[in-house]
Design a protein around this motif. Structure first.
Motif, short mmCIF file in Angstrom:
data_model
loop_
_atom_site.label_atom_id
_atom_site.label_comp_id
_atom_site.label_asym_id
_atom_site.label_seq_id
_atom_site.Cartn_x
_atom_site.Cartn_y
_atom_site.Cartn_z
N ILE A 121 0.83 -1.21 0.00
CA ILE A 121 0.00 0.00 0.00
C ILE A 121 0.87 1.25 0.00
N LEU A 122 1.87 1.28 0.86
CA LEU A 122 2.74 2.45 0.94
C LEU A 122 3.47 2.68 -0.38
N ASP A 123 3.93 1.60 -1.00
CA ASP A 123 4.62 1.73 -2.29
C ASP A 123 3.66 2.31 -3.34
N ASN A 128 5.68 6.94 3.04
CA ASN A 128 6.65 6.37 3.97
C ASN A 128 6.04 6.42 5.36
N LEU A 129 6.00 5.28 6.03
CA LEU A 129 5.36 5.23 7.35
C LEU A 129 6.06 6.14 8.35
N ASN A 130 7.34 6.43 8.13
CA ASN A 130 8.09 7.28 9.05
C ASN A 130 8.03 8.76 8.68
N GLU A 131 7.30 9.10 7.61
CA GLU A 131 7.18 10.49 7.18
C GLU A 131 5.70 10.84 7.03
N PRO A 132 5.09 11.31 8.11
CA PRO A 132 3.64 11.57 8.08
C PRO A 132 3.17 12.48 6.96
N ALA A 133 3.99 13.39 6.52
CA ALA A 133 3.57 14.29 5.44
C ALA A 133 3.21 13.51 4.19
N THR A 134 3.86 12.37 3.97
CA THR A 134 3.59 11.58 2.76
C THR A 134 2.26 10.86 2.83
N TRP A 135 1.68 10.74 4.01
CA TRP A 135 0.39 10.06 4.14
C TRP A 135 -0.72 10.88 3.50
N TYR A 136 -0.52 12.17 3.42
CA TYR A 136 -1.58 13.06 2.96
C TYR A 136 -1.35 13.56 1.54
N SER A 137 -0.11 13.64 1.12
CA SER A 137 0.15 14.04 -0.27
C SER A 137 -0.37 12.99 -1.23
N ALA A 138 -0.53 11.77 -0.74
CA ALA A 138 -1.03 10.68 -1.59
C ALA A 138 -2.55 10.65 -1.69
N GLN A 139 -3.24 11.49 -0.92
CA GLN A 139 -4.69 11.40 -0.87
C GLN A 139 -5.36 11.67 -2.22
N SER A 140 -4.69 12.45 -3.07
CA SER A 140 -5.30 12.76 -4.37
C SER A 140 -5.47 11.53 -5.23
N ASN A 288 -9.91 8.19 12.05
CA ASN A 288 -8.71 7.68 12.71
C ASN A 288 -8.14 8.78 13.59
N ARG A 289 -8.22 8.57 14.90
CA ARG A 289 -7.69 9.54 15.85
C ARG A 289 -6.44 8.98 16.55
N GLY A 290 -5.80 8.05 15.87
CA GLY A 290 -4.57 7.47 16.39
C GLY A 290 -3.34 8.18 15.87
N ALA A 291 -2.23 7.45 15.83
CA ALA A 291 -0.96 8.05 15.44
C ALA A 291 -0.45 7.57 14.09
#
Length: 313
Positions: A121-123, A128-140, A288-291
């Motif tokens: 999924i991350l690929d 990157n699981l260690n870079e939270p900013a990348t979790w949201y740039s992928a939303q598009s 999701n209100r986790g980390a």
């Protein structure tokens, strides 16, 4: 090629301007989807191909053959050597299912399989699981919470899990069922600038009665407690949905009423746990209100002779 007459009809529907649909030459949509699944193809992928490319019939057939050739699974020696009786649901599990119409199967795949699934999924998202900013740039690249990632060896292998199929067979009381090729879900934590993109409490079936016995499922790929985007449903609602619908005024929307008045229960799980529920249960994902992101693979089995109600309520 498996189910070629049905697949040819799929091509005709979208690519042959001379095609005249009738009861003899036209297959139901559900049978077309089933035929695509049997050839390891998700129907959104097939639709995208025929609508964008408008291929000739020969080109469509070649595309199916190429798609099948790309399908791969991983070795599952432990499952291959397991006696099928080891997967039977217990009397307690069956009793819980009959009362609540949902069930959690613990640890149907191991931690390594979950880690490989999360990495797939991350690929796909270039995250990157260690870079939270990348979790949201992928939303598009998402459709709500859903990811259009279908053909991956690890995910294909998860879908072939014998324990999952055995549970569906036992609950349906039949071996004549087929597996779907469904979405994955990536649900990152809410932030000041990102809010939950999922739907509220809902059904994925017409509420025209009677609601068929068809079951849905999801595989937790990451640990998920009640506040981390857990699946929610209304346990036992299959027992009272008929009376509940009868009490709603004809001019009211039962789906809206459900979202406003019903109370859902969280069904948390560990990575590798599988949740099955009856489609008569209203259900939803949650914020999701986790980390860390909550990751899920959807997987259902459907009876071969399943019929969709033509009336949508």
């Amino acid at each position: 090629m498996q189910d070629w007459p049905i697949l040819k009809n799929f091509w005709e529907r979208y690519c042959d301007p001379t095609f005249q649909a009738n009861a003899v030459t036209n297959f139901p949509w559900r049978r077309m989807v089933q035929a695509l699944y049997a050839n390891h193809i998700a129907h959104p992928v097939a639709l995208k191909f025929v609508l964008e490319e408008r291929p000739s019939l020969d080109a469509f057939r070649d595309w199916i053959e190429r798609s099948k050739a790309e399908y791969q699974i991983l070795d599952q020696e432990d499952e291959d050597n397991q006696d099928e009786s080891a997967y039977e649901l217990t009397a307690e599990q069956i009793a819980f299912w009959e009362e609540n119409a949902y069930l959690v199967l613990p640890q149907v795949i191991d931690e390594q399989a979950c880690a490989e699934s999360r990495q797939a999924i991350l690929d796909f998202l270039h995250a990157n699981l260690n870079e939270p900013a990348t979790w949201y740039s992928a939303q598009s690249r998402q459709q709500g919470l859903m990811l259009p990632l279908y053909n991956h060896p690890r995910l294909n292998t998860n879908r072939g899990c014998k324990r999952i199929r055995a549970a569906y067979e036992q609950l349906y009381g039949s071996k004549t069922i087929y597996k779907t090729i469904d979405h994955l879900s990536f649900n990152p934590p809410e932030t000041k600038t990102f809010t939950f993109r999922g739907n509220g409490l809902h059904w994925d079936v017409s509420l025209a009665l009677p609601i068929p016995d068809r079951f849905q499922g999801l595989l937790y790929l990451s640990d998920c407690n009640e506040s981390e985007g857990a699946f929610h449903c209304v346990p036992g609602f299959h027992h009272r949905i008929t009376n509940w619908l009868a009490d709603i005024d004809p001019d009211q929307n039962p789906r809206l009423i459900a979202e406003q008045t019903l109370t859902a229960k969280a069904v948390p799980g560990k990575a590798g746990d599988f949740v099955i529920w009856h489609q008569a249960l209203p259900h939803c994902a949650t914020p999701n209100r986790g980390a860390t992101p909550r990751m899920v693979q959807y997987l259902s089995y459907i009876p071969n002779d399943d019929i969709e109600n033509p009336i949508w309520i």
